[in-house]
Structures are given as structure tokens and as C-alpha cells.
Design a protein around this motif. Structure first.
Motif, PDB file in Angstrom:
ATOM      1  N   GLU A 187      31.598   1.888 -34.775  1.00 14.46           N
ATOM      2  CA  GLU A 187      31.175   0.605 -34.209  1.00 14.46           C
ATOM      3  C   GLU A 187      32.327  -0.072 -33.494  1.00 14.46           C
ATOM      4  N   ALA A 188      31.970  -0.759 -32.378  1.00  9.95           N
ATOM      5  CA  ALA A 188      32.939  -1.585 -31.653  1.00  9.95           C
ATOM      6  C   ALA A 188      32.352  -2.972 -31.497  1.00  9.95           C
ATOM      7  N   TYR A 189      33.167  -4.000 -31.758  1.00 10.95           N
ATOM      8  CA  TYR A 189      32.706  -5.378 -31.589  1.00 10.95           C
ATOM      9  C   TYR A 189      33.905  -6.251 -31.218  1.00 10.95           C
ATOM     10  N   SER A 190      33.587  -7.384 -30.584  1.00 10.10           N
ATOM     11  CA  SER A 190      34.638  -8.294 -30.116  1.00 10.10           C
ATOM     12  C   SER A 190      34.845  -9.418 -31.124  1.00 10.10           C
ATOM     13  N   GLY A 191      36.057 -10.011 -31.099  1.00 11.51           N
ATOM     14  CA  GLY A 191      36.344 -11.102 -32.002  1.00 11.51           C
ATOM     15  C   GLY A 191      37.720 -11.685 -31.737  1.00 11.51           C
ATOM     16  N   LEU A 192      38.103 -12.624 -32.570  1.00 15.94           N
ATOM     17  CA  LEU A 192      39.413 -13.259 -32.464  1.00 15.94           C
ATOM     18  C   LEU A 192      40.317 -12.726 -33.568  1.00 15.94           C
ATOM     19  N   HIS A 193      41.592 -12.506 -33.211  1.00 21.17           N
ATOM     20  CA  HIS A 193      42.538 -12.006 -34.203  1.00 21.17           C
ATOM     21  C   HIS A 193      43.898 -12.651 -33.940  1.00 21.17           C
ATOM     22  N   THR A 194      44.563 -13.041 -35.014  1.00 20.54           N
ATOM     23  CA  THR A 194      45.866 -13.694 -34.884  1.00 20.54           C
ATOM     24  C   THR A 194      46.955 -12.631 -34.839  1.00 20.54           C
ATOM     25  N   PHE A 220      37.516  -4.761 -31.747  1.00 24.34           N
ATOM     26  CA  PHE A 220      37.715  -4.060 -33.009  1.00 24.34           C
ATOM     27  C   PHE A 220      36.986  -2.712 -32.957  1.00 24.34           C
ATOM     28  N   LEU A 221      37.613  -1.697 -33.504  1.00 29.26           N
ATOM     29  CA  LEU A 221      37.016  -0.364 -33.617  1.00 29.26           C
ATOM     30  C   LEU A 221      36.955  -0.011 -35.088  1.00 29.26           C
ATOM     31  N   ILE A 274      40.602  -0.796 -36.513  1.00 32.13           N
ATOM     32  CA  ILE A 274      41.686  -0.954 -35.540  1.00 32.13           C
ATOM     33  C   ILE A 274      41.291  -2.033 -34.540  1.00 32.13           C
ATOM     34  N   TYR A 275      42.293  -2.780 -34.068  1.00 33.21           N
ATOM     35  CA  TYR A 275      42.037  -3.750 -33.003  1.00 33.21           C
ATOM     36  C   TYR A 275      42.880  -3.382 -31.789  1.00 33.21           C
ATOM     37  N   GLN A 276      42.418  -3.864 -30.635  1.00 34.34           N
ATOM     38  CA  GLN A 276      43.173  -3.678 -29.392  1.00 34.34           C
ATOM     39  C   GLN A 276      42.907  -4.898 -28.512  1.00 34.34           C
ATOM     40  N   THR A 277      43.960  -5.458 -27.943  1.00 35.71           N
ATOM     41  CA  THR A 277      43.782  -6.611 -27.053  1.00 35.71           C
ATOM     42  C   THR A 277      43.026  -6.182 -25.805  1.00 35.71           C
ATOM     43  N   ARG A 278      42.484  -7.178 -25.112  1.00 36.24           N
ATOM     44  CA  ARG A 278      41.651  -6.880 -23.952  1.00 36.24           C
ATOM     45  C   ARG A 278      42.432  -6.153 -22.847  1.00 36.24           C
ATOM     46  N   ASP A 279      43.729  -6.460 -22.752  1.00 37.97           N
ATOM     47  CA  ASP A 279      44.538  -5.776 -21.729  1.00 37.97           C
ATOM     48  C   ASP A 279      45.131  -4.471 -22.243  1.00 37.97           C
ATOM     49  N   ALA A 280      44.728  -4.093 -23.497  1.00 37.49           N
ATOM     50  CA  ALA A 280      45.187  -2.835 -24.106  1.00 37.49           C
ATOM     51  C   ALA A 280      46.697  -2.780 -24.259  1.00 37.49           C
ATOM     52  N   THR A 332      41.515   3.263 -27.014  1.00 35.27           N
ATOM     53  CA  THR A 332      40.634   2.979 -25.877  1.00 35.27           C
ATOM     54  C   THR A 332      39.481   3.983 -25.821  1.00 35.27           C
ATOM     55  N   LYS A 333      39.808   5.230 -26.049  1.00 34.99           N
ATOM     56  CA  LYS A 333      38.783   6.273 -26.063  1.00 34.99           C
ATOM     57  C   LYS A 333      37.759   6.032 -27.168  1.00 34.99           C
ATOM     58  N   GLY A 334      38.265   5.654 -28.357  1.00 34.70           N
ATOM     59  CA  GLY A 334      37.346   5.389 -29.471  1.00 34.70           C
ATOM     60  C   GLY A 334      36.436   4.206 -29.192  1.00 34.70           C
ATOM     61  N   LEU A 335      36.976   3.155 -28.557  1.00 31.20           N
ATOM     62  CA  LEU A 335      36.154   2.000 -28.198  1.00 31.20           C
ATOM     63  C   LEU A 335      35.049   2.380 -27.220  1.00 31.20           C
ATOM     64  N   ARG A 336      35.365   3.194 -26.263  1.00 31.15           N
ATOM     65  CA  ARG A 336      34.365   3.629 -25.279  1.00 31.15           C
ATOM     66  C   ARG A 336      33.301   4.511 -25.944  1.00 31.15           C
ATOM     67  N   MET A 337      33.723   5.336 -26.874  1.00 30.84           N
ATOM     68  CA  MET A 337      32.757   6.166 -27.604  1.00 30.84           C
ATOM     69  C   MET A 337      31.809   5.289 -28.428  1.00 30.84           C
ATOM     70  N   ALA A 338      32.348   4.274 -29.096  1.00 34.39           N
ATOM     71  CA  ALA A 338      31.521   3.398 -29.921  1.00 34.39           C
ATOM     72  C   ALA A 338      30.543   2.597 -29.075  1.00 34.39           C
ATOM     73  N   LYS A 339      30.927   2.269 -27.833  1.00 33.61           N
ATOM     74  CA  LYS A 339      30.056   1.524 -26.923  1.00 33.61           C
ATOM     75  C   LYS A 339      29.114   2.430 -26.135  1.00 33.61           C
ATOM     76  N   LYS A 340      29.082   3.703 -26.477  1.00 32.66           N
ATOM     77  CA  LYS A 340      28.224   4.691 -25.812  1.00 32.66           C
ATOM     78  C   LYS A 340      28.593   4.883 -24.342  1.00 32.66           C
ATOM     79  N   GLN A 341      29.852   4.630 -24.021  1.00 35.04           N
ATOM     80  CA  GLN A 341      30.313   4.825 -22.656  1.00 35.04           C
ATOM     81  C   GLN A 341      30.981   6.180 -22.467  1.00 35.04           C
ATOM     82  N   LEU A 342      31.141   6.887 -23.584  1.00 34.01           N
ATOM     83  CA  LEU A 342      31.809   8.181 -23.551  1.00 34.01           C
ATOM     84  C   LEU A 342      31.186   9.077 -24.612  1.00 34.01           C
ATOM     85  N   ALA A 343      31.083  10.344 -24.301  1.00 32.93           N
ATOM     86  CA  ALA A 343      30.497  11.279 -25.252  1.00 32.93           C
ATOM     87  C   ALA A 343      31.392  11.424 -26.480  1.00 32.93           C
ATOM     88  N   PRO A 344      30.824  11.681 -27.648  1.00 31.73           N
ATOM     89  CA  PRO A 344      31.631  11.850 -28.866  1.00 31.73           C
ATOM     90  C   PRO A 344      32.686  12.951 -28.694  1.00 31.73           C
TER      91      PRO A 344
END
Length: 261
Positions: free
Chosen positions: A181-188, A198-199, A207-213, A238-250
Motif C-alpha cells: 500500500e501507498a498513501y500520503s501524509g505528514l511526517h516530521t 508512505f510505502l 518507509i516514507y519518501q518526500t515528494r521530491d524524493a 520510488t519503484k515500490g511506491l509506483r508498484m503500490a499505486k498500480k503504476q508499475l508491474a510487480p
């Protein structure tokens, strides 16, 4: 002269014959008068016999019709006997089901008294599990537990529905362990609140990654805190986030997994 002499004799013979014929005719007439009542009686008997035969024929036809009706009614009666026997069995079964249902209704209050404490313990256990688990979707999961607590105080919800919702919450938590799963949120990060993605890989990695990676980090279950990840993981995250969003094959991911004792 001889011929004239013979004529009276002939006349006498003719007269005698006529007298005989007349006598015979008269005799027949007399006999006819005597036979006429017998003939009339015979005629009446014949007419009566005809009428009697007609009555017999009519009665015979009626008997035949009644016999057919009797056979039909007898057949219908036999069918009704079988049908009634089957209905009697069904009624017996229904009476048994009613008895079982009444017994079950009597046990409902007992079951309800037993299942309510069980549900309360299940909700408490679920709350503890969420607090000790990997901290993904914290608000959503906390709200689910809080809704269950509020539900238990409501009288307009049947115990069966309450139990269903508790089990549904457990099923959701179980599904988290085998999904990506991938979802957006706030993190300090370094004292500054940032928008991140978040991934979650089951319950193995969060795992988290900022929007600018530019920055990424992971949850360390053993230490119970977030730890920064080196930039070498940027591509894999980045690859894992795209996979979770169905933008990339597993595909295979190389991500850090914290070891626990």
C-alpha cells in the motif's frame, strides 16, 4: 230338361257353400271379439316392457356414471391420503423446528450475556495490538477502534451486528499483513513537518519518501523509531511506491527490513 234339373242342385250347393262361409266368417268374428281383449292386453304388456327396458337402460347408464364417479373419487381419496400423510410429516418437522427455535430464543439472552464481554475483550486486544504495531495509517486505525467502543454502548444495534463489525475490524487488520500500500501524509523530519508518501509492505516494512524524493526513511520496529535511509534506496523506494499505486508491474524490491528479537 236334364240341364234344368241339375241347376237347382248346383244352386243348392252354392247356397250351402255361402252359408258355410258366412258361418265361418261369423264364427271368426265372434272369436275376434273374444281375442281382442287378449290382443290389447298383450299390446299393453309389450308397451310396458318397452318402458321397463328404457328404465332399466337409464338405470344402467346411471349406475355406470356413478361407478365412474366412485372410481374417480376413490382415486382422489387415495391421493389425498398420501398428501395428508406427507403434510403430517411436514407438520411434525415444523413443530420440531418451532420447538428448537423456541429453545434457541430462550438461550439468546444467555448467549448475549456471554458474547458481550467477549467482544469487549476483543476490542481491547485490538486497541493494544494497533498501539504496538507498525505505525501505519494511525488515525484511520485508531478511529476504527474508537468506533467499535462507541458501538458497544448503543442499544439500537443488535449483538449479532456488533459481533460482525468486530470481526470485520479484525479481518481488515489481518489483510494489512499481506498487501502492498501507498498513501500520503505528514511526517516530521528534523523538526519540520513535510508532505511525504508512505510505502507499506505488509507489516514487514514501512518507509516514507518526500515528494521530491530527496529524503527517505523507515520504521525500526526494534528501536521503535524512524530512521533515515541512505540515498541508495531512493530508486527502490520510488519503484515500490509506483508498484503500490498500480503504476508499475510487480517486481523484486530491495528494501531495508528491521530485524526483531
Amino acid at each position: 230338361m236334364k240341364q234344368l234339373t241339375k241347376f237347382p242342385d248346383t244352386l243348392k250347393k252354392v247356397s250351402a257353400a255361402l252359408i258355410t262361409i258366412f258361418a265361418a266368417t261369423n264364427s271368426l268374428a265372434q272369436e275376434g271379439k273374444f281375442l281382442e281383449p287378449a290382443v290389447n292386453k298383450a299390446t299393453e304388456i309389450n308397451q310396458s316392457a318397452v318402458k321397463s327396458q328404457e328404465k332399466i337402460n337409464k338405470i344402467t347408464d346411471q349406475i355406470g356414471d356413478k361407478l365412474q364417479q366412485f372410481k374417480a373419487i376413490n382415486k382422489e381419496t387415495t391421493g389425498l391420503d398420501v398428501y395428508n400423510g406427507q403434510l403430517a410429516k411436514q407438520i411434525d418437522n415444523q413443530m420440531q423446528e418451532m420447538a428448537d427455535l423456541n429453545a434457541a430464543i430462550d438461550d439468546v439472552s444467555v448467549i448475549e450475556r456471554q458474547i458481550t464481554p467477549l467482544m469487549m475483550r476483543m476490542i481491547t486486544g485490538l486497541e493494544q495490538f494497533v498501539s504496538l504495531d507498525v505505525p501505519f495509517l494511525p488515525k484511520e486505525r485508531a478511529k476504527r477502534v474508537e468506533d467499535l467502543k462507541n458501538m458497544m454502548d448503543r442499544a439500537d444495534i443488535a449483538p449479532s451486528e456488533k459481533f460482525r463489525r468486530v470481526m470485520e475490524a479484525y479481518q481488515v487488520e489481518m489483510d494489512y499483513g499481506r498487501t502492498l500500500e501507498a498513501y500520503s501524509g505528514l511526517h516530521t523530519i528534523d523538526g519540520q513537518e513535510r508532505d511525504v508518501d508512505f510505502l507499506r509492505v505488509g507489516r514487514t516494512a514501512l518507509i516514507y519518501q518526500t515528494r521530491d524524493a530527496s529524503l527517505q526513511g523507515s520504521w525500526n520496529k526494534k528501536a521503535g523509531e524512524w530512521q533515515a535511509l541512505p540515498s541508495s534506496y531512493r530508486t527502490q523506494v520510488t519503484k515500490g511506491l509506483r508498484m503500490a499505486k498500480k503504476q508499475l508491474a510487480p517486481d523484486l524490491l530491495m528494501l531495508p527490513v528491521a530485524m526483531t528479537d
